[in-house]
Scaffold this active site. Structure first.
Site, PDB file in Angstrom:
ATOM      1  N   TYR A 195       0.837  -0.711   0.292  1.00 56.67           N
ATOM      2  CA  TYR A 195       0.287  -0.170   0.161  1.00 56.67           C
ATOM      3  C   TYR A 195       0.854   1.580  -0.027  1.00 56.67           C
ATOM      4  O   TYR A 195       1.841   1.537   0.014  1.00 56.67           O
ATOM      5  CB  TYR A 195      -1.436   0.071   0.798  1.00 56.67           C
ATOM      6  N   LYS A 255       6.537  -1.946   1.835  1.00 58.18           N
ATOM      7  CA  LYS A 255       5.615  -1.314   2.666  1.00 58.18           C
ATOM      8  C   LYS A 255       4.067  -2.678   2.771  1.00 58.18           C
ATOM      9  O   LYS A 255       3.252  -2.358   1.801  1.00 58.18           O
ATOM     10  CB  LYS A 255       4.580   0.451   2.140  1.00 58.18           C
ATOM     11  N   GLU A 279      13.418   2.073  13.711  1.00 62.61           N
ATOM     12  CA  GLU A 279      12.336   3.045  13.436  1.00 62.61           C
ATOM     13  C   GLU A 279      10.958   3.408  14.062  1.00 62.61           C
ATOM     14  O   GLU A 279      11.213   2.470  15.433  1.00 62.61           O
ATOM     15  CB  GLU A 279      11.663   3.076  11.554  1.00 62.61           C
ATOM     16  N   LEU A 296      11.085   1.118   6.444  1.00 63.19           N
ATOM     17  CA  LEU A 296      10.885   1.416   5.371  1.00 63.19           C
ATOM     18  C   LEU A 296      11.385   3.278   5.019  1.00 63.19           C
ATOM     19  O   LEU A 296      11.774   3.724   5.718  1.00 63.19           O
ATOM     20  CB  LEU A 296       9.465   2.030   5.593  1.00 63.19           C
ATOM     21  N   HIS A 356      -1.561 -20.919   0.958  1.00 66.12           N
ATOM     22  CA  HIS A 356      -0.526 -19.939   1.317  1.00 66.12           C
ATOM     23  C   HIS A 356       0.169 -19.384  -0.006  1.00 66.12           C
ATOM     24  O   HIS A 356       0.498 -18.425  -0.362  1.00 66.12           O
ATOM     25  CB  HIS A 356       0.226 -21.117   1.863  1.00 66.12           C
ATOM     26  N   ARG A 408      -8.065 -20.103  -0.116  1.00 63.21           N
ATOM     27  CA  ARG A 408      -7.119 -19.830   0.956  1.00 63.21           C
ATOM     28  C   ARG A 408      -6.387 -20.842   1.200  1.00 63.21           C
ATOM     29  O   ARG A 408      -6.212 -22.047   0.628  1.00 63.21           O
ATOM     30  CB  ARG A 408      -7.782 -19.643   2.384  1.00 63.21           C
ATOM     31  N   ARG A 468       7.719   3.631  -5.170  1.00 61.70           N
ATOM     32  CA  ARG A 468       8.143   2.669  -3.943  1.00 61.70           C
ATOM     33  C   ARG A 468       6.722   1.724  -3.946  1.00 61.70           C
ATOM     34  O   ARG A 468       7.036   0.504  -3.265  1.00 61.70           O
ATOM     35  CB  ARG A 468       8.121   3.609  -2.769  1.00 61.70           C
TER      36      ARG A 468
END
Ligand code: PSZ
Length: 284
Positions: free
Chosen positions: A32, A146, A178, A202, A101, A99, A51
């Site tokens: 995102y 991200k 961070e 990040l 993995h 579903r 990014r």
């Protein structure tokens, strides 16, 4: 009715249908961005697009439009919502699949959703400064992505809230990485230090801009890791991010630095301010 972005189209929020089989729900399998809008203009949008595409590539999500076309859809979203000051949130999930993995074994279209939110600049806190608390960084080792899987960051922010603080400053084995949703900077003897852009943080778009603007002004900025001891012995501390901009930290746990933001922090704040107001002046 609230307008949102859904797979390239502007639609009413109520009309969006996301499947229970979307991998964002199962696995937090997506990436995102949050882009700041000032006076109707997207700030540092190209950096956010780069990014986003880097994050998507790192987890094997392929976007079939160019970053410019992606950005055009965000501009369209801003126009449709009439957002003047606030943020655009956009997320890309790997898509819908029963579903399992492992990645879907057929090509599946990523699900893209975006929405806007009004937000004011946190001017009062930017002036007075805030408190932070030091915690252990217990997140994974791909913090450069991200990712929408933010459980580690959510738990870190909650620790800040419970300590009556604005932000948690995380460390790995005594080395500051961070914040829960910010990059951390210290100033010592007029030199600015922040963790290098690697897999442990990040690489903030705000961080990158601060480094660029500061260096252009002749401020010595080093992308060098520092310890929690150095953090506590710093002259100035601030955290930075898209919505908090440059947020002075005047206290970390029991350590009080000063009653107000320090001179280097103030200088960088004014450089960022100028950068933001130049953006608005392009439009008028
Ligand atoms: O509105 C909000 O609460 C936002 S908007 C962006 C963030 C929070 N956080 C970005 C972020 C982050 O999540 C982590 C872990 N580190 C650094 C940052 C700063 O990145 P930029 O400057 O790109 O926002």
């Amino acid at each position: 009715m609230e307008k949102v972005l859904w797979n390239g189209k502007i639609v009413n929020k109520e009309d969006v249908r996301i499947s229970i089989d979307d991998r964002a729900f199962h696995f937090g399998d997506g990436v995102y961005e949050v882009v700041r809008v000032y006076d109707g203009e997207l700030y540092l949008a190209d950096g956010h697009m780069k990014r986003l595409y880097d994050s998507a590539r790192k987890i094997g999500i392929q976007l079939d439009m160019t970053p410019d076309d992606f950005l055009a859809s965000l501009v369209e979203l801003r126009e449709a919502t009439g957002l003047i000051d606030g943020t655009i949130y956009v997320q890309v999930s790997r898509g819908e699949w029963p579903r399992n993995h492992a990645f879907p074994d057929q090509s599946v279209a990523p699900q893209i959703v975006g929405f806007t939110k009004q937000a004011k600049r946190p001017l009062e806190q930017m002036k007075s400064g805030v408190k932070a608390t030091i915690i252990e960084d217990t997140r994974w080792l791909h913090c450069d992505i991200k990712s929408i899987s933010l459980l580690g960051n959510v738990l870190a922010k909650q620790k800040a809230v419970e300590a009556g603080c604005f932000e948690s400053i995380q460390h790995r084995d005594g080395v500051v990485t961070e914040g829960s949703s910010t990059n951390v900077f210290i100033v010592k003897d007029a030199t600015v230090y922040t963790h290098p852009a690697n897999h442990l943080i990040l690489n903030g778009i705000t961080r990158q801009r601060i480094i660029e603007l500061g260096r252009k002004e002749g401020i010595n900025i080093r992308e060098e890791a520092f310890t929690t001891d150095q953090l506590l012995q710093a002259d100035e501390v601030f955290v930075a991010g898209t919505t908090v901009e440059i947020m002075p930290v005047i206290q970390v746990d029991d350590k009080k630095y000063s009653d107000q933001p320090g001179p280097v922090t103030l200088k960088l704040q004014s450089l960022l301010n100028e950068d933001i107001s130049q953006l608005a002046s392009v439009k008028h």
